[in-house]
Design an enzyme around this catalytic site. Sequence first.
Site, PDB file in Angstrom:
ATOM      1  N   CYS A  85     115.521  42.989  85.687  1.00  0.00           N
ATOM      2  CA  CYS A  85     115.744  42.109  84.532  1.00  0.00           C
ATOM      3  C   CYS A  85     116.763  40.992  84.751  1.00  0.00           C
ATOM      4  O   CYS A  85     116.440  39.814  84.630  1.00  0.00           O
ATOM      5  CB  CYS A  85     116.183  42.946  83.334  1.00  0.00           C
ATOM      6  SG  CYS A  85     115.046  44.261  82.879  1.00  0.00           S
ATOM      7  N   HIS A 141     121.059  39.713  78.377  1.00  0.00           N
ATOM      8  CA  HIS A 141     121.247  40.443  79.633  1.00  0.00           C
ATOM      9  C   HIS A 141     121.791  39.569  80.764  1.00  0.00           C
ATOM     10  O   HIS A 141     121.501  39.793  81.941  1.00  0.00           O
ATOM     11  CB  HIS A 141     119.933  41.115  80.068  1.00  0.00           C
ATOM     12  CG  HIS A 141     120.163  42.401  80.805  1.00  0.00           C
ATOM     13  ND1 HIS A 141     119.178  43.059  81.512  1.00  0.00           N
ATOM     14  CD2 HIS A 141     121.291  43.161  80.946  1.00  0.00           C
ATOM     15  CE1 HIS A 141     119.651  44.158  82.047  1.00  0.00           C
ATOM     16  NE2 HIS A 141     120.934  44.249  81.721  1.00  0.00           N
TER      17      HIS A 141
END
Length: 562
Positions: A85, A141
Amino acid sequence: MTIYQPSKAFFGFIIALSTFSICIFVSKVANANFSAKPHVIFIFADDLGWDDISFHGSPQIPTPNLDALASSGIMLNNYYGERICTPSRAALMTGKYPIRLGLQYSVIKPCQPKAVPLEEVMMPQYFKELGYATHMVGKWHLGNHKKEYTPIKRGFDSFFGYYNGLIDYYDYTFLVKELYGIDLQNGTEVVRDVRGQYATDLFTEKAKNIIENHDTTKPLFLYLSHLAVHSGNSYMYVQAPPELVNRFKYIKNESRRTFVGVVAALDISVGEIFKALHEKDMLSNSIIVFSSDNGGESLPKYGGYSTNYPLRGKKMQEWEGGIRIPAFIWSPLLHLQEPRVSMQLMHLTDWLPTLYSAAGGNVENLGDIDGQSLWEALLTNSSSPRQEILHNIDPVSNISAIRVGDLKLVAGNIESGSGTFYGKELLEDMQKPESMDEWVFRNGSIVKDLLMDMGLFLPTTPDTWRRNTEVQCNGDPETANECDPSQAPCLYDIAVDPCEINNIADQHPQDVDLMLRRIKNYTEQAAEAQNQEIDLHGDPRCHGFAFVPWLDEEHLSNCPFQ
């Protein structure tokens, strides 16, 4: 040869709609101000696997809205992200390989003071310079130990979403080991009064509100970064609304059935966003990109019920299943007259210069980045300017991979085995229906209906376009020529062997040496991997059971839970 290069013989000219509806759309396009900068909507799925959508031929998961949009745009079949990610999102936002940012190893974990460095200019900042309104919904993130690293300080006018890698789909909390708390933010404030609405629906609603309230005299950049189809919390990995799960009773594996419900909710979201743009009369001057961030997670112990089959590997690995990801671009500005399955080589870093160029920006203003603009190549269906992708160099895990032309080299250690073909068992040997198109669209599609009304739904020849999106293996994955890159580098010709079945390193020693030298060259340019230590001052128990920018002065405290 390239096994699945699209053939125009499959298609033909296929706008077979009423003259009246076509004329309406042509009139609207003619009156649209195409000198205006296009609206850009980037929809990012999380961990969506290669075979988790029906526009790649899955007979298990119908995705009617995604299929309608993909087949009326350009399907990107030679397109790559990173293996996990944080590196993928950093590559997207900066146009740089993660090795430039110190983010080449792992993800940013809760309470890790890591982030995209502040000296890096991010995509929304560049779009703001072009006069865009910039909004983000969903997963960040990319760092949150201080507010200056969070979305609202990195170029977004608004942010509604979460900082970490995942949250529960219904209560928006994140649990990892002893760390537990709410991770839902509006701007820079914790949201504590919203619970119970399914996350995919909540984020879709927020994105629709942005579209509905947008001043269309100004171009819009909307980044919708979904939680779907990532697993939720460890106490309940896979979560989907029961009414969606019940649509797929033909799937025996209960967890896979729930996962398919997660995908269905994502598909519905895409339809709702498309409808909102239509109702706001923005579609004629919009660019919509749909992409996963990395390959699907196939191991239940990690909460995964995705499949990338017949591609090798999964999320967290440099095999094709971990980095070759589903994606397409749709826009009336592309002037398509037939479905196109693109084999133009492309990487996540390319979106910044590609979309910036489409918005009228001069890519030279982006400085020294790794991304290359494919906008002209997409418009003209010409060769990609990209001939090489550094998939990664991870000095911590000791893994590297690079692609030069059609050749791909993998060297070092790969997590969870040397190259398993994960996920086949989740497919349950399901047979394809006689007509995939009829099966996919049997319950309707918001996107298909709207495209047909506008005269922009292209694939009237059933199923032929879909077959060109499917990977054709050069051999049987079950009898693959196993290569362990921890023992010696593995080399594959991806154009003819996309499933990485036949290691040809011994036959091409000069190519192996050349590619190892390229990796060494990149290694000399790499930033040091950022600090991996956990700072327990960020423990949510210190901050009202919420994840916050814990190193800001307002949050500094002596935490009794260290």
